[in-house]
Design an enzyme around this catalytic site. Sequence first.
Site, mmCIF file in Angstrom:
data_model
loop_
_atom_site.group_PDB
_atom_site.id
_atom_site.type_symbol
_atom_site.label_atom_id
_atom_site.label_comp_id
_atom_site.label_asym_id
_atom_site.label_seq_id
_atom_site.Cartn_x
_atom_site.Cartn_y
_atom_site.Cartn_z
ATOM 1 N N LYS A 237 0.824 -1.209 0.000
ATOM 2 C CA LYS A 237 0.000 0.000 0.000
ATOM 3 C C LYS A 237 0.858 1.258 0.000
ATOM 4 C CE LYS A 237 -2.883 0.026 3.394
ATOM 5 N NZ LYS A 237 -1.911 0.514 4.374
ATOM 6 N N THR B 71 3.915 1.517 -1.077
ATOM 7 C CA THR B 71 4.588 1.554 -2.371
ATOM 8 C C THR B 71 3.673 2.153 -3.436
ATOM 9 O OG1 THR B 71 5.909 -0.396 -1.782
ATOM 10 C CG2 THR B 71 5.739 0.143 -4.130
ATOM 11 N N ARG C 76 2.560 7.994 7.057
ATOM 12 C CA ARG C 76 2.922 7.823 8.462
ATOM 13 C C ARG C 76 4.395 7.456 8.587
ATOM 14 N NH1 ARG C 76 -0.573 3.047 10.133
ATOM 15 N NH2 ARG C 76 -0.215 2.583 7.943
ATOM 16 N N LYS D 121 7.113 -7.453 9.182
ATOM 17 C CA LYS D 121 6.868 -6.780 7.904
ATOM 18 C C LYS D 121 8.074 -6.030 7.351
ATOM 19 C CE LYS D 121 2.866 -4.882 7.173
ATOM 20 N NZ LYS D 121 1.677 -4.015 7.287
ATOM 21 N N ALA E 232 -3.228 0.971 12.674
ATOM 22 C CA ALA E 232 -4.649 1.023 12.313
ATOM 23 C C ALA E 232 -5.462 -0.085 12.955
ATOM 24 C CB ALA E 232 -4.806 0.965 10.802
ATOM 25 N N PHE F 261 -3.602 -0.811 7.097
ATOM 26 C CA PHE F 261 -4.325 -2.067 6.914
ATOM 27 C C PHE F 261 -5.477 -1.911 5.920
ATOM 28 C CE2 PHE F 261 -2.377 -3.180 11.144
ATOM 29 C CZ PHE F 261 -1.594 -4.204 10.661
ATOM 30 N N PHE G 4 2.551 -8.593 -9.219
ATOM 31 C CA PHE G 4 3.727 -9.366 -8.817
ATOM 32 C C PHE G 4 4.133 -10.293 -9.955
ATOM 33 C CE2 PHE G 4 2.457 -7.698 -4.857
ATOM 34 C CZ PHE G 4 3.495 -7.843 -3.952
ATOM 35 N N TRP H 266 6.608 -0.604 -8.313
ATOM 36 C CA TRP H 266 7.778 -1.213 -7.665
ATOM 37 C C TRP H 266 8.894 -1.400 -8.696
ATOM 38 C CZ3 TRP H 266 11.382 -4.950 -7.666
ATOM 39 C CH2 TRP H 266 12.031 -5.248 -6.457
#
Length: 551
Positions: A70, A72, A93, A104, A267, A295, A375, A403
């Site tokens: 998210k 990215t 954030r 993560k 979140a 999230f 991906f 990405w």
Amino acid sequence: MKSDFQISNECKKQDIKTVANKLGISENDLILYGNYKAKIQTKNIKKNIKEDANLVLVTSINPTSSGEGKSTVTIGLSDALNKIGKKSCVALREPSLGPVLGRKGGAAGGGYAQVVPMEDINLHFTGDMHAITTAHNAIAVLVNNHVFQGNELEIDKIIFNRVMDMNARDLRHIKINVGTELEREDGFDITVASEIMAILCLSENLGDLKEKLSNILVAYNKKGDPIYLKDLKIEGVITSLLKDTIKPNIVQTLENNPAIIHGGPFANIAHGCNSILATKTALKYTDYVITEAGFGADLGAEKFLNIKCRKAGLNPKAAVVVATIKALKLHGDIEEKDLKEENLEALAKGVKNLEKHIENLHKFNLPVIIALNVFITDTVKELEFLENWAKEKNVEFSRVEVWEKGSLGGIDLAEKVVRVVENNGKKLKLLYKDEASIIEKIEIICREIYGADGVNITDEVKEEIEKIEKLGFGNLPVCMAKTPLSLSDNSKLKGRPCGFNITISDVKLRSGAGFVVVYANKVLTMPGLPKVPSALNIDIDEETETILGIF
């Protein structure tokens, strides 16, 4: 495949004064932290928000444990908007060391859609997390000292614990003053769940920050009456500890576009949005502000809209929902180890999760664009299936490859965002009114957003809610604390579950921040580390002092 570190070093960073100047912020309005990061002196900036500025929220479906990219996509979208000639700034954030050292990893984007200096942002940055931790713990120390030094306020029950910015499961429950008459149970939450963090992110200026801090409920006296921070007369020192922290941070993307990064509430256990000051500062200078909420849309987006937008008077123009093939297949009830295998049946079943999030956002009058974060393991048939599904549902859809390609991988998304925003004449519609009771607000969220049949609330929790309302805080919004892995309060229920109830295990008044935290099931406010934490992959090049392994 190149690492994030290799990519970030191929891209030449610009001096932060040059980056800030692209927004129209002068060097006199900056507090420099080296060449590539600074704080913005917002008190010097009197300019109003641009009437034609557009706020766009990036959210997601219920994610896998590793996230769906998210941040990215948020960064890549802002870069792509700048690429097509729109003036855009991303507002994010700050990362917490909990996830950075935990499961993560870092939270500064990835690939060619990053904010830099990435290693600084992921670690100590400008010291905001540490200042918030210190301010919170200073309150705990001063309250306990008051009791030790005679207890003039006749404090009987302290409800303000401690925090640290780490995943420290061993500190969830502790005993303090062991062996003395003041022995009691205490505990630590993670810093990003701190009320101080929420207050910082919901404050408009230093005076507002001080006022909110003064209203923090810290204890009850022997008569059962509330004790607030202002009763201890310590709001001045706590505000002093945060005098620089309240100033938003400015850095840049890999494509040298401005990025404002400030605040970092989780979140799942907090309200999950960057600061009002950061968002409004960006809205003063740009045509498009791209921000994210943590999230899935059932958590971060709902709180962004019902809490942040309600308090700040913000009117977002559109929502981008990030999805991935692997997360959708996970919601189709297959094992994580099998997510790389083509499975159209699981995808068809799992897309119901995405469908529910779109329906939810429409309830707020927000148009939606699906951003499929592509991906290498996605197959042609899977991509075609999702694109055809979006056409059937008449929902804007874009394949995103930021990405791998940076802004060029987000041009289609940027163009669709512009088109949707320009055609949206609707105003934000909040889900509930201030005057609704706390239980009514809980039931509305559980039924409308999660899809629950009902809500189970124990008599003990009902008594606490009644107590909060008697104190005069019944008009506050609610901040739901819930698992991010499911629309329900059961992390194992994937897809779009039905026939379930939400169980409310606890409620806590956050009178300073201005909301009531409602705990669905047993949500941990201090996470733990996984068996193989990301911390094991982080190292330093001793010769260049370069941090390695933060992704």
